[in-house]
Design an enzyme around this catalytic site. Structure first.
Site, PDB file in Angstrom:
ATOM      1  N   ASN A  13       0.802  -1.218   0.000  1.00 37.56           N
ATOM      2  CA  ASN A  13       0.000   0.000   0.000  1.00 37.56           C
ATOM      3  C   ASN A  13       0.839   1.274   0.000  1.00 37.56           C
ATOM      4  OD1 ASN A  13       0.431  -1.026   2.843  1.00 37.56           O
ATOM      5  ND2 ASN A  13      -0.268   1.048   3.297  1.00 37.56           N
ATOM      6  N   LYS A  14       2.156   1.160   0.223  1.00 39.75           N
ATOM      7  CA  LYS A  14       2.996   2.362   0.279  1.00 39.75           C
ATOM      8  C   LYS A  14       4.451   1.981   0.077  1.00 39.75           C
ATOM      9  CE  LYS A  14       3.409   1.964   5.315  1.00 39.75           C
ATOM     10  NZ  LYS A  14       3.244   2.636   6.620  1.00 39.75           N
ATOM     11  N   GLY A  15       5.294   3.011  -0.056  1.00 40.57           N
ATOM     12  CA  GLY A  15       6.734   2.837  -0.064  1.00 40.57           C
ATOM     13  C   GLY A  15       7.254   1.906  -1.139  1.00 40.57           C
ATOM     14  N   TYR A 167      15.837  -6.243  14.494  1.00 39.11           N
ATOM     15  CA  TYR A 167      15.642  -6.141  13.047  1.00 39.11           C
ATOM     16  C   TYR A 167      16.722  -6.878  12.259  1.00 39.11           C
ATOM     17  CZ  TYR A 167      15.034  -4.050   8.432  1.00 39.11           C
ATOM     18  OH  TYR A 167      14.852  -3.848   7.078  1.00 39.11           O
ATOM     19  N   LYS A 171      16.468 -10.307   9.613  1.00 41.69           N
ATOM     20  CA  LYS A 171      16.817 -10.350   8.193  1.00 41.69           C
ATOM     21  C   LYS A 171      17.872 -11.423   7.917  1.00 41.69           C
ATOM     22  CE  LYS A 171      13.911  -7.253   6.791  1.00 41.69           C
ATOM     23  NZ  LYS A 171      12.763  -7.649   5.966  1.00 41.69           N
ATOM     24  N   ASP A 203       8.494   6.100   5.310  1.00 37.53           N
ATOM     25  CA  ASP A 203       8.125   6.302   6.709  1.00 37.53           C
ATOM     26  C   ASP A 203       8.702   5.212   7.606  1.00 37.53           C
ATOM     27  OD1 ASP A 203       6.512   4.187   5.931  1.00 37.53           O
ATOM     28  OD2 ASP A 203       4.622   5.142   6.502  1.00 37.53           O
TER      29      ASP A 203
END
Length: 244
Positions: A13-15, A167, A171, A203
């Site tokens: 939906n973004k980015g 994070y 990954k 964002d």
């Protein structure tokens, strides 16, 4: 069955996810826009359709088994198969200033949440979509990772990677999981690779990256459209293979 190729992008939906969807749509793919939030998902679909992309919304929370099953059922009804899966949805988890996650003070719930989205979410979605992918003549899976998951770069004193105790390991986990899938898929025609989009201004990082979402999407689009016999079980960025 239509020869139009079918793609699903999670977190689209973004980015970066939105730009991956836009790029694949520009190549003629029918693109499922996977996202949790209905309003943002439908806004993204409208934006894509406005520029000529054959897009449709796929309600999808990668941390929810029922949601993932529902997404697979929707694609089954709409297309009957899946040619490309891009596992883009991901989170960083709560950070201290400077994008630091101190392992000595790490909230285990933060770690669980990050792994549930960034790793277990990929397993949920990939396994749910496998029956559809197996119906494709040239199935491709792309896992959006990060170079901070590279053990080689994490241990290089000349590489300025912050301490990101939730994070970065998520990954690394995703990268080795990609290898395990590639080994399992050997001889099936399914190509699966991990990709680092680079530090992109979204964002996700407070718009601090030097790269645009379009630039970040380019390598993922390239891997999603690999020819038969292309690489599998590898980890790429724009400049080539990322050291493990």
């Amino acid at each position: 069955m239509s020869e139009t190729r079918i793609a699903l992008v999670t977190g689209a939906n973004k980015g970066i996810g939105f730009e991956i969807a836009a790029g694949l749509g520009g190549l003629g793919y029918r693109v499922g826009v996977g996202a949790r939030d209905e309003t943002r998902r439908e806004t993204a679909v409208e934006k894509l359709r406005a520029v000529g992309v054959d897009a449709y919304g796929v309600p999808l929370d990668v941390t929810d088994d029922r949601s993932v099953t529902g997404a697979a059922d929707l694609i089954e009804r709409r297309a009957g198969r899946l040619d490309v899966l891009v596992n883009n949805a991901g989170i960083s988890g709560e950070m201290d200033p400077g994008w630091v996650q101190d392992p000595t003070a790490l909230d285990l719930e933060v770690l669980r949440t990050v792994v549930d989205t960034n790793v277990m979410g990929v397993v949920r979605v990939t396994n749910a979509m496998l029956p559809l992918l197996r119906r494709s003549a040239s199935p491709r899976v792309v896992n959006v990772s990060s170079s901070v998951g590279s053990l080689a770069r994490q241990t290089d004193p000349d590489t300025a990677i912050p301490i990101m105790a939730a994070y970065a390991p998520s990954k690394s986990f995703l990268n080795t999981l990609t290898v395990q899938y590639a080994r399992q898929f050997a001889g099936t025609g399914i190509l699966i690779n991990a990709v680092c989009p680079g530090l992109v201004a979204t964002d996700f990082n407070g718009f601090r990256g030097p790269r645009t979402p379009e630039q970040g999407a380019a390598a993922a689009i390239r891997l999603a459209t690999l020819p038969d016999g292309g690489p599998t079980g590898s980890f790429f960025e724009d400049d080539g293979v990322v050291p493990w």
